[in-house]
Design an enzyme around this catalytic site. Structure first.
Site, PDB file in Angstrom:
ATOM      1  N   VAL A  97      36.366  17.634 -50.997  1.00 19.67           N
ATOM      2  CA  VAL A  97      36.989  16.322 -51.214  1.00 19.67           C
ATOM      3  C   VAL A  97      37.140  15.592 -49.880  1.00 19.67           C
ATOM      4  O   VAL A  97      36.495  14.586 -49.617  1.00 19.67           O
ATOM      5  CB  VAL A  97      38.362  16.447 -51.909  1.00 19.67           C
ATOM      6  N   CYS A  98      37.991  16.103 -49.023  1.00 20.66           N
ATOM      7  CA  CYS A  98      38.346  15.420 -47.775  1.00 20.66           C
ATOM      8  C   CYS A  98      37.160  15.262 -46.836  1.00 20.66           C
ATOM      9  O   CYS A  98      37.086  14.269 -46.094  1.00 20.66           O
ATOM     10  CB  CYS A  98      39.468  16.174 -47.066  1.00 20.66           C
ATOM     11  N   LEU A  99      36.239  16.204 -46.843  1.00 25.34           N
ATOM     12  CA  LEU A  99      35.018  16.104 -46.052  1.00 25.34           C
ATOM     13  C   LEU A  99      33.906  15.426 -46.847  1.00 25.34           C
ATOM     14  O   LEU A  99      33.252  14.499 -46.354  1.00 25.34           O
ATOM     15  CB  LEU A  99      34.571  17.493 -45.598  1.00 25.34           C
TER      16      LEU A  99
END
Length: 208
Positions: free
Chosen positions: A119-121
Site C-alpha cells: 500500500v504505502c510503497l
C-alpha cells in the site's frame, strides 16, 4: 548510436531523491515478511546512505496521531528533515505537500521505501511512474504482512516499470567508484549495516 533510457541510466547523487513513506510504529509491529531487526538494519542502511551523500530526502506519515503511530524516530533524526504529516490520504502521492516536496527537488529518480509494501510503497510508486518519474522500490527497507503479499506486490511493481532493488544495491549504484568523494563514507555505511561484507570492510579499515 545507443540512446540511454531510464532503464539504463544509473542513479547518481545529483539525479535522485529519497522518499521514506509511513515507517510508522503502529504499522511496523504487524510485519511478517522479514525479521524486525533485519528490517530496521536495512532502513538504517538506506537512510545513512542518503545522509552520507547529502541526498535530498522526503519523509511522510499518515495520521501519525492515530493507530498508525509516529514515524521511527531514527529516520527524521538521521536525515535531518521534518515529517510531512498527511491528513488521511492512503496514497502519499495524493498529498500535495508530499508530491510538492518531491517536485521541488527537480529530480526525476525517486528512491522509495514504505511500510506497508503493498500500500504505502506500491500506490505512490505506481502514481509517480504514471507521471514520468523513474522509481526505485527498495524492498528490503520496506515491509508487509507476509512473504506472499511481498511477492505479489513485487510483481505488480515490475509490471508497471518500477525498478525493484535493495538498499545495498542503491548504495553501490550511487557510489559508482570506490575512488569517488563518497567512497570512504559509503564504505563505512556498508561496514556497519551489512554483516558479512562488514567483516571485510572492518578488516580493511583496521589496516589504516
Amino acid at each position: 548510436m545507443t540512446t540511454k533510457t531510464k532503464y539504463s541510466e544509473f542513479l547518481t547523487p545529483e539525479n535522485a531523491v529519497l522518499a521514506m513513506i509511513d515507517h510508522q510504529t503502529g504499522l511496523m509491529v504487524g510485519l511478517g515478511d522479514e525479521h524486525p531487526t533485519v528490517l530496521k538494519n536495512s532502513i538504517m542502511g538506506l537512510i545513512r546512505t542518503a545522509k552520507a551523500i547529502d541526498l535530498p530526502s522526503v519523509v511522510t506519515a499518515s495520521l501519525p496521531d492515530g493507530p498508525n503511530g509516529p514515524i521511527m524516530p531514527e529516520i527524521p533524526e538521521v536525515l535531518g528533515v521534518d515529517v510531512i504529516e498527511r491528513a488521511g490520504q492512503i496514497n502519499a502521492w495524493d498529498s500535495a505537500d508530499f508530491r510538492g516536496a518531491i517536485e521541488q527537488t527537480g529530480r526525476k529518480k525517486i528512491i522509495m521505501a514504505g511500510i506497508v509494501t503493498d500500500v504505502c510503497l506500491l500506490f505512490p510508486a505506481l502514481s509517480a511512474v504514471e507521471e514520468g518519474y523513474d522509481v526505485y522500490a527498495v524492498i528490503d527497507a520496506s515491509g508487509t504482512w507476509n512473504k506472499t503479499v511481498q511477492e505479489v506486490t513485487i510483481q505488480r511493481l515490475t509490471q508497471a516499470g518500477v525498478k525493484v532493488t535493495t538498499w545495498a544495491s542503491v548504495l553501490a549504484e550511487l557510489m559508482n567508484d570506490w575512488r569517488s568523494d563518497y567512497g570512504d563514507s559509503l564504505g563505512r555505511v556498508l561496514a556497519e549495516h551489512t554483516t558479512k561484507y562488514g567483516y571485510v570492510m572492518n578488516s580493511y579499515f583496521a589496516k589504516g
